[in-house]
Motif scaffolding. Sequence first.
Motif, PDB file in Angstrom:
ATOM      1  N   ASP A 215     -22.874  79.977  97.350  1.00  0.00           N
ATOM      2  CA  ASP A 215     -22.603  78.705  98.009  1.00  0.00           C
ATOM      3  C   ASP A 215     -22.557  77.567  96.992  1.00  0.00           C
ATOM      4  OD1 ASP A 215     -22.226  77.053 100.359  1.00  0.00           O
ATOM      5  OD2 ASP A 215     -24.296  76.375 100.090  1.00  0.00           O
TER       6      ASP A 215
ATOM      7  N   GLY B 155     -19.476  77.351  94.930  1.00  0.00           N
ATOM      8  CA  GLY B 155     -18.229  77.113  95.657  1.00  0.00           C
ATOM      9  C   GLY B 155     -17.563  78.358  96.209  1.00  0.00           C
ATOM     10  N   GLN B 156     -18.248  79.484  96.206  1.00  0.00           N
ATOM     11  CA  GLN B 156     -17.697  80.735  96.748  1.00  0.00           C
ATOM     12  C   GLN B 156     -18.168  80.885  98.207  1.00  0.00           C
ATOM     13  OE1 GLN B 156     -18.226  84.089  93.945  1.00  0.00           O
ATOM     14  NE2 GLN B 156     -18.933  82.527  92.502  1.00  0.00           N
ATOM     15  N   TRP B 157     -17.649  80.025  99.070  1.00  0.00           N
ATOM     16  CA  TRP B 157     -18.180  79.909 100.429  1.00  0.00           C
ATOM     17  C   TRP B 157     -17.959  81.135 101.283  1.00  0.00           C
ATOM     18  CZ3 TRP B 157     -15.457  75.453  98.509  1.00  0.00           C
ATOM     19  CH2 TRP B 157     -16.330  74.519  97.941  1.00  0.00           C
ATOM     20  N   ASN B 158     -16.826  81.804 101.152  1.00  0.00           N
ATOM     21  CA  ASN B 158     -16.608  83.022 101.947  1.00  0.00           C
ATOM     22  C   ASN B 158     -17.614  84.104 101.569  1.00  0.00           C
ATOM     23  OD1 ASN B 158     -14.468  81.928 103.393  1.00  0.00           O
ATOM     24  ND2 ASN B 158     -12.954  82.624 101.907  1.00  0.00           N
TER      25      ASN B 158
ATOM     26  N   ALA C   1     -20.515  83.507 100.278  1.00  0.00           N
ATOM     27  CA  ALA C   1     -21.820  83.017 100.734  1.00  0.00           C
ATOM     28  C   ALA C   1     -22.033  83.347 102.203  1.00  0.00           C
ATOM     29  CB  ALA C   1     -21.928  81.507 100.504  1.00  0.00           C
ATOM     30  N   VAL C   2     -21.051  83.061 103.036  1.00  0.00           N
ATOM     31  CA  VAL C   2     -21.169  83.339 104.479  1.00  0.00           C
ATOM     32  C   VAL C   2     -21.405  84.828 104.703  1.00  0.00           C
ATOM     33  CG1 VAL C   2     -19.873  83.414 106.655  1.00  0.00           C
ATOM     34  CG2 VAL C   2     -19.858  81.329 105.258  1.00  0.00           C
TER      35      VAL C   2
ATOM     36  N   ALA D 291     -23.287  76.835 104.649  1.00  0.00           N
ATOM     37  CA  ALA D 291     -22.104  77.464 104.038  1.00  0.00           C
ATOM     38  C   ALA D 291     -20.891  77.355 104.941  1.00  0.00           C
ATOM     39  CB  ALA D 291     -22.401  78.940 103.709  1.00  0.00           C
ATOM     40  N   ARG D 292     -21.103  77.465 106.232  1.00  0.00           N
ATOM     41  CA  ARG D 292     -19.968  77.363 107.177  1.00  0.00           C
ATOM     42  C   ARG D 292     -19.402  75.951 107.219  1.00  0.00           C
ATOM     43  NH1 ARG D 292     -21.982  81.282 112.065  1.00  0.00           N
ATOM     44  NH2 ARG D 292     -21.035  83.177 111.224  1.00  0.00           N
TER      45      ARG D 292
ATOM     46  N   ASN E 264     -19.203  74.021 104.620  1.00  0.00           N
ATOM     47  CA  ASN E 264     -18.387  73.885 103.410  1.00  0.00           C
ATOM     48  C   ASN E 264     -17.074  74.592 103.624  1.00  0.00           C
ATOM     49  OD1 ASN E 264     -20.311  72.494 101.916  1.00  0.00           O
ATOM     50  ND2 ASN E 264     -21.372  74.373 101.382  1.00  0.00           N
TER      51      ASN E 264
END
Length: 134
Positions: free
Chosen positions: A99, A102-105, A107-108, A131-132, A134
């Motif tokens: 997260d 910046g790797q949000w997918n 992270a989720v 995270a969602r 972002n």
Amino acid sequence: LQGNVMGNRLKSESFFRLAMLQKENEPPIASDRERVDNTARLLKFSLNVDASQVDANFHLGMVLLKQQHFQEASTFFSAAVRVAPEFVEAVNNLGVAYDLSGQWNDAVRTFQRALSLRPGMQEAVCNLCIARIN
């Protein structure tokens, strides 16, 4: 060969314990940055001897998060999770590292995995919500 492996594991464990003592017992005159840097150095020594140490990988990941080296932290959390896939705190902190980098997918997905391991884990629930966003 087996004696050499056991000797390396013992050396690695010694560096890990030294790092944990360093982290807890650094003299008050040492700055927080010096304490963190020294802990990271000792954990890296430990992992150079035995890279499969779950605790050393986890704690080095935590140190790197504190130093805001998020992608490098994810490498060590991933190593901990590879060896101990049920280590939910490592899974959750891997999500935090994703997260913050910046790797949000990723992270989720990782927070969802933490929640599958420990349903209702408050930290993972909160982190998933962030995270969602972002």
